[in-house]
Design a protein around this motif. Structure first.
Motif, PDB file in Angstrom:
ATOM      1  N   LEU A  95      14.018  39.724 -15.385  1.00  0.00           N
ATOM      2  CA  LEU A  95      14.422  40.498 -16.558  1.00  0.00           C
ATOM      3  C   LEU A  95      13.494  41.681 -16.777  1.00  0.00           C
ATOM      4  O   LEU A  95      13.928  42.765 -17.202  1.00  0.00           O
ATOM      5  N   THR A  96      12.211  41.524 -16.461  1.00  0.00           N
ATOM      6  CA  THR A  96      11.273  42.625 -16.666  1.00  0.00           C
ATOM      7  C   THR A  96      11.420  43.719 -15.608  1.00  0.00           C
ATOM      8  O   THR A  96      10.727  44.739 -15.690  1.00  0.00           O
ATOM      9  N   CYS A  97      12.323  43.516 -14.637  1.00  0.00           N
ATOM     10  CA  CYS A  97      12.675  44.601 -13.705  1.00  0.00           C
ATOM     11  C   CYS A  97      13.529  45.668 -14.379  1.00  0.00           C
ATOM     12  O   CYS A  97      13.759  46.738 -13.809  1.00  0.00           O
ATOM     13  N   ILE A  98      14.040  45.372 -15.550  1.00  0.00           N
ATOM     14  CA  ILE A  98      15.038  46.212 -16.209  1.00  0.00           C
ATOM     15  C   ILE A  98      14.512  47.633 -16.434  1.00  0.00           C
ATOM     16  O   ILE A  98      13.317  47.843 -16.662  1.00  0.00           O
ATOM     17  N   ASP A  99      15.417  48.605 -16.358  1.00  0.00           N
ATOM     18  CA  ASP A  99      15.040  50.010 -16.536  1.00  0.00           C
ATOM     19  C   ASP A  99      15.040  50.371 -18.020  1.00  0.00           C
ATOM     20  O   ASP A  99      15.756  51.266 -18.471  1.00  0.00           O
ATOM     21  N   ALA A 100      14.205  49.680 -18.767  1.00  0.00           N
ATOM     22  CA  ALA A 100      14.148  49.894 -20.218  1.00  0.00           C
ATOM     23  C   ALA A 100      13.390  51.178 -20.539  1.00  0.00           C
ATOM     24  O   ALA A 100      12.557  51.627 -19.758  1.00  0.00           O
ATOM     25  N   PRO A 101      13.667  51.782 -21.704  1.00  0.00           N
ATOM     26  CA  PRO A 101      12.899  52.956 -22.127  1.00  0.00           C
ATOM     27  C   PRO A 101      11.414  52.630 -22.256  1.00  0.00           C
ATOM     28  O   PRO A 101      11.027  51.457 -22.413  1.00  0.00           O
TER      29      PRO A 101
END
Length: 218
Positions: A95-101
């Protein structure tokens, strides 16, 4: 088949290398921005590089034409924590691979349990079997926004159940249950089929010619 890396695109070069250099250990890095925003993200271009001082190296690639948050944080603060990934943490790591801002706290997003580090500002993930508190020794720019960070490990936390003998620094490596990165978008490998080949010495090699195993010709 020959692959001329100078004639391939970046994605093609990635596919050739990432499909061949396997399995790769995963550095699940926690860091903090200069604005105080926490970040967690996994990187598999990672390994140990020496022991005096204890040294690790991490390859940090760009994302969408800019530095990833982890790279920006490390280059700005010089501090980070490498958490190793076991199978129970694999989903949260993914989940922490996500391309979050950049203003998103992935630690909170993934519901990670963390504890304060002893020597650096970024926290360590308390459920990780191993965490390494690091300070950046140097960085090498290898391409446009592509950077290798070399860090010194100042403190290592290993969960008690995986320590066989603390005084002799014996760790039950197989019980750590670490996962490694394979090829493809979501390919991982469990720690599994272990075998051992003892390293030879020149003395034994020259004295025991009769017992030397026959090597198959190529």
């Amino acid at each position: 088949m020959r692959f001329d890396m100078n004639k391939l695109s970046g994605q093609e070069r990635y596919k050739v290398l990432a499909s061949s250099i396997v399995p790769r250990p995963i550095a699940w890095i926690t860091s903090i921005s200069t604005d105080g925003v926490r970040n967690a993200a996994p990187f598999s271009f990672f390994n140990m590089m020496g022991n005096s001082p204890p040294t690790v190296a991490i390859g940090l690639m760009p994302q969408a034409g800019h530095l990833k948050d982890t790279a920006a944080n490390i280059l700005a603060t010089g501090e980070f924590v490498i958490n190793l990934v076991d199978e129970p943490n694999a989903e949260a790591m993914n989940l922490t691979c996500i391309d979050a801002p950049a203003d998103i706290d992935e630690i909170e997003l993934a519901g990670l349990s963390v504890e304060p580090s002893d020597t650096v500002a970024p926290p360590r993930i308390s459920t990780a079997p191993v965490s390494m508190e690091c300070r950046m020794l140097s960085s090498v720019v290898t391409g446009p926004l592509q950077t290798i960070v070399i860090g010194q490990v100042n403190m290592v936390h290993i969960r008690d159940e995986f320590v066989l003998d603390a005084q002799r620094c014996y760790v039950d490596t197989q019980r750590l249950g670490l996962v490694a990165r394979m090829h493809g978008n979501g390919g991982y490998l469990r720690l599994g089929d272990y075998f051992q080949i003892d390293r030879p010495t020149w003395k034994e090699y020259t004295e025991n010619k009769a017992d030397r195993p026959k090597l198959s010709p190529l």
